[in-house]
Design a protein around this motif. Structure first.
Motif, PDB file in Angstrom:
ATOM      1  N   GLU A   1       0.857  -1.190   0.000  1.00  0.00           N
ATOM      2  CA  GLU A   1       0.000   0.000   0.000  1.00  0.00           C
ATOM      3  C   GLU A   1       0.893   1.240   0.000  1.00  0.00           C
ATOM      4  N   THR A   2       0.579   2.186  -0.876  1.00  0.00           N
ATOM      5  CA  THR A   2       1.318   3.443  -0.937  1.00  0.00           C
ATOM      6  C   THR A   2       0.629   4.448  -0.025  1.00  0.00           C
ATOM      7  N   ILE A   3       1.398   5.020   0.909  1.00  0.00           N
ATOM      8  CA  ILE A   3       0.846   5.940   1.891  1.00  0.00           C
ATOM      9  C   ILE A   3       1.743   7.176   2.001  1.00  0.00           C
ATOM     10  N   VAL A   4       1.167   8.255   2.526  1.00  0.00           N
ATOM     11  CA  VAL A   4       1.894   9.509   2.710  1.00  0.00           C
ATOM     12  C   VAL A   4       1.879   9.842   4.197  1.00  0.00           C
ATOM     13  N   TYR A   5       3.041  10.198   4.737  1.00  0.00           N
ATOM     14  CA  TYR A   5       3.111  10.613   6.136  1.00  0.00           C
ATOM     15  C   TYR A   5       2.604  12.050   6.217  1.00  0.00           C
ATOM     16  N   VAL A   6       1.558  12.270   7.025  1.00  0.00           N
ATOM     17  CA  VAL A   6       0.961  13.601   7.111  1.00  0.00           C
ATOM     18  C   VAL A   6       1.234  14.313   8.428  1.00  0.00           C
ATOM     19  N   GLY A   7       1.858  13.644   9.389  1.00  0.00           N
ATOM     20  CA  GLY A   7       2.237  14.333  10.614  1.00  0.00           C
ATOM     21  C   GLY A   7       1.955  13.533  11.869  1.00  0.00           C
ATOM     22  N   ALA A   8       2.266  14.159  13.003  1.00  0.00           N
ATOM     23  CA  ALA A   8       2.065  13.540  14.313  1.00  0.00           C
ATOM     24  C   ALA A   8       1.202  14.451  15.169  1.00  0.00           C
ATOM     25  N   ASN A   9       0.438  13.832  16.090  1.00  0.00           N
ATOM     26  CA  ASN A   9      -0.374  14.576  17.049  1.00  0.00           C
ATOM     27  C   ASN A   9      -1.212  15.656  16.347  1.00  0.00           C
ATOM     28  N   LEU A  10      -1.934  15.259  15.307  1.00  0.00           N
ATOM     29  CA  LEU A  10      -2.643  16.224  14.467  1.00  0.00           C
ATOM     30  C   LEU A  10      -3.802  16.934  15.153  1.00  0.00           C
TER      31      LEU A  10
END
Length: 82
Positions: free
Chosen positions: A42-51
């Motif tokens: 699966e291709t995924i994008v890291y969008v951040g932490a503790n959003l």
């Protein structure tokens, strides 16, 4: 292109949270069978932490299709509420 053969481990070796880069593309590899013969990538994008500001060290990924379509985490939070 040829890659050197190597023995696969029977467990995942995730990337360290401190090594993740926002907006970078990652691949999640799992196997759908116990013999580890049928891979699922699966291709995924890291969008951040503790959003949302309340979940400590939790990290967030988004599937590549919705990310490319412009859907972002903050779009899912109703205005004025969490």
């Amino acid at each position: 292109m040829r890659f050197e053969a190597r023995e696969l481990k029977k467990y995942a070796e995730p990337i360290s949270a401190s090594d993740l880069e926002e907006g970078a593309v990652y691949f999640a590899l799992t196997f759908v069978d116990e013999e580890m013969l049928i891979p699922h990538v699966e291709t995924i994008v890291y969008v951040g932490a503790n959003l949302d500001g309340t979940d400590g060290n939790r990290v967030y990924f988004q599937d590549i299709d919705s990310f490319k379509a412009g859907t972002r985490f903050d779009m899912a939070i109703p205005e004025g509420g969490r």
